[in-house]
Design a protein around this motif. Structure first.
Motif, PDB file in Angstrom:
ATOM      1  N   GLU A  63       0.821  -1.207   0.000  1.00 60.05           N
ATOM      2  CA  GLU A  63       0.000   0.000   0.000  1.00 60.05           C
ATOM      3  C   GLU A  63       0.861   1.266   0.000  1.00 60.05           C
ATOM      4  OE1 GLU A  63      -2.525  -0.360   3.365  1.00 60.05           O
ATOM      5  OE2 GLU A  63      -0.970   0.104   4.837  1.00 60.05           O
TER       6      GLU A  63
ATOM      7  N   SER B 261      -7.901   5.652  -6.871  1.00 61.02           N
ATOM      8  CA  SER B 261      -7.850   5.626  -5.407  1.00 61.02           C
ATOM      9  C   SER B 261      -9.243   5.528  -4.815  1.00 61.02           C
ATOM     10  CB  SER B 261      -7.135   6.868  -4.873  1.00 61.02           C
ATOM     11  OG  SER B 261      -7.923   8.030  -5.072  1.00 61.02           O
TER      12      SER B 261
ATOM     13  N   VAL C  77     -10.568   2.572  -2.340  1.00 63.23           N
ATOM     14  CA  VAL C  77     -11.168   2.807  -1.027  1.00 63.23           C
ATOM     15  C   VAL C  77     -12.553   2.183  -0.933  1.00 63.23           C
ATOM     16  CG1 VAL C  77     -12.065   4.609   0.497  1.00 63.23           C
ATOM     17  CG2 VAL C  77      -9.842   4.900  -0.578  1.00 63.23           C
ATOM     18  N   SER C  78     -13.296   2.204  -2.034  1.00 73.83           N
ATOM     19  CA  SER C  78     -14.696   1.766  -2.022  1.00 73.83           C
ATOM     20  C   SER C  78     -14.875   0.267  -2.232  1.00 73.83           C
ATOM     21  CB  SER C  78     -15.481   2.527  -3.104  1.00 73.83           C
ATOM     22  OG  SER C  78     -15.339   3.923  -2.955  1.00 73.83           O
TER      23      SER C  78
ATOM     24  N   LEU D 206      -6.650  -1.638  -1.171  1.00 76.00           N
ATOM     25  CA  LEU D 206      -7.525  -0.807  -0.339  1.00 76.00           C
ATOM     26  C   LEU D 206      -6.721   0.284   0.354  1.00 76.00           C
ATOM     27  CD1 LEU D 206     -10.186  -0.158   1.122  1.00 76.00           C
ATOM     28  CD2 LEU D 206      -9.564  -1.890   2.824  1.00 76.00           C
TER      29      LEU D 206
ATOM     30  N   GLY E  96      -5.456   3.330  -1.759  1.00 76.92           N
ATOM     31  CA  GLY E  96      -6.417   4.391  -2.019  1.00 76.92           C
ATOM     32  C   GLY E  96      -6.377   5.470  -0.949  1.00 76.92           C
ATOM     33  N   TRP E  97      -6.334   5.038   0.322  1.00 78.02           N
ATOM     34  CA  TRP E  97      -6.262   6.000   1.417  1.00 78.02           C
ATOM     35  C   TRP E  97      -4.938   6.761   1.407  1.00 78.02           C
ATOM     36  CZ3 TRP E  97     -10.555   7.298   3.627  1.00 78.02           C
ATOM     37  CH2 TRP E  97     -11.579   6.367   3.786  1.00 78.02           C
TER      38      TRP E  97
ATOM     39  N   ARG F 269      -4.625   9.442  -1.458  1.00 81.05           N
ATOM     40  CA  ARG F 269      -5.398  10.663  -1.209  1.00 81.05           C
ATOM     41  C   ARG F 269      -4.748  11.510  -0.110  1.00 81.05           C
ATOM     42  NH1 ARG F 269     -10.610   9.999  -3.428  1.00 81.05           N
ATOM     43  NH2 ARG F 269     -11.600  11.395  -1.921  1.00 81.05           N
TER      44      ARG F 269
END
Length: 306
Positions: free
Chosen positions: A109, A136, A140-141, A183, A186-187, A190
């Protein structure tokens, strides 16, 4: 530094005591009866009561918790109701796979997330920025089990590049780590983008540009190190989350970690195992945050530990 460490360690002990107490209260209020589950459906009331007495479940709440707390500070997590083994031994057996997967997932990640965040910030409001932020957002989703199944189907079933599941070789860890890393990336992307945009507006960055430093040299040498502080704090949180919160990925790939142990214990109301995993996970979160705080001054000397 010594005074800071002592104060943080005292806080950590108090937090762990609070976590153990709250968890014990919640499990005490659960309507399920562990003694009945151990005895079986056909057991008589006398048998169930005998098991309850042997386990100390007939004692008042405060006596039960005190007994557990005294054993806990001595390093005794108790004995599993279902597996009839020491909880410490069960956790110790699952700890190496969990730590291995945690390290691989965090590396994945960070590599993908930080790279995406830096590139997006360097190309603010351009096509590359928009595309990376869409990726991203999808990361996340997207549910973990969906990502895991898709990776499993594509790279294990169709292409045959990796084993379908299990544990033991480097090839086994790639797909689970990528599932978790997608996952987390993505965090991180951002967060890194937001932090980078703030740093790129600072005076020292403008000064470096005015002195003739190249664009990417300014970004890599000046902006990135100063934008990493929020990321470091998030890594500390991830350590605790990965210790117990990766049940879905472990189930999809058959990974024998602590998360799967916790899920099995919850299904069977195996209170000692649930308590043990909770305390170990809380300890990981506390130590992870402490480690992040200790590393921060090395990244930014302006930060002082007080």
């Amino acid at each position: 530094m010594v005074a800071y460490l002592i104060r943080r360690l005292v806080q950590a002990v108090l937090i762990l005591i609070g976590v153990s107490f709250v968890t014990f209260v919640l499990l005490y209020l659960v309507p399920a009866d562990p003694a009945r589950q151990i005895a079986g459906r056909s057991a008589t009331a006398a048998t169930v009561e005998s098991i309850r007495e042997q386990l100390g479940l007939n004692l008042p709440f405060y006596e039960q918790y005190w007994r557990y707390f005294v054993n806990l500070i001595q390093g005794d997590f108790g004995r599993s109701y279902i597996q009839k083994s020491q909880v410490g031994e069960l956790i110790a057996a699952r700890l190496p796979p969990t730590l291995l997967l945690m390290a691989a997932a965090i590396c994945a990640e960070l590599v993908f997330g930080l790279t995406m965040g830096v590139i997006a910030a360097a190309n603010r409001r351009r096509i590359g920025d928009n595309l990376l932020m869409i990726v991203s957002f999808v990361g996340v989703s997207a549910p973990q089990f969906v990502v895991g199944i898709l990776l499993l189907y594509l790279f294990a079933v169709k292409l045959g590049w990796f084993p379908i599941g299990g544990y033991g070789t480097a090839a086994h860890i790639v797909l689970p780590a990528l599932s978790l890393g997608f996952l987390g990336a993505g965090w991180y992307s951002r967060m890194m983008r937001s932090s980078m945009l703030d740093v790129l507006e600072q005076d020292y960055v403008r000064t470096a540009r005015a002195k003739g430093a190249g664009r990417w040299r300014v970004i890599v040498a000046h902006a990135v190190p100063n934008a990493l502080l929020p990321v470091i704090a998030m890594i500390g949180i991830d350590i605790g989350l990965f210790m117990s919160g990766i049940v879905v990925v472990e189930s999809v790939f058959g990974w024998p970690g602590i998360g799967q142990l916790a899920w099995q214990a919850i299904q069977r109301v195996d209170i000692p195992v649930i308590m043990g995993v909770t305390v170990v996970s809380a300890t990981a979160i506390v130590l992870g945050n402490l480690l992040a705080d200790l590393v921060a001054p090395f990244i930014d000397p302006r930060i002082k530990l007080r």
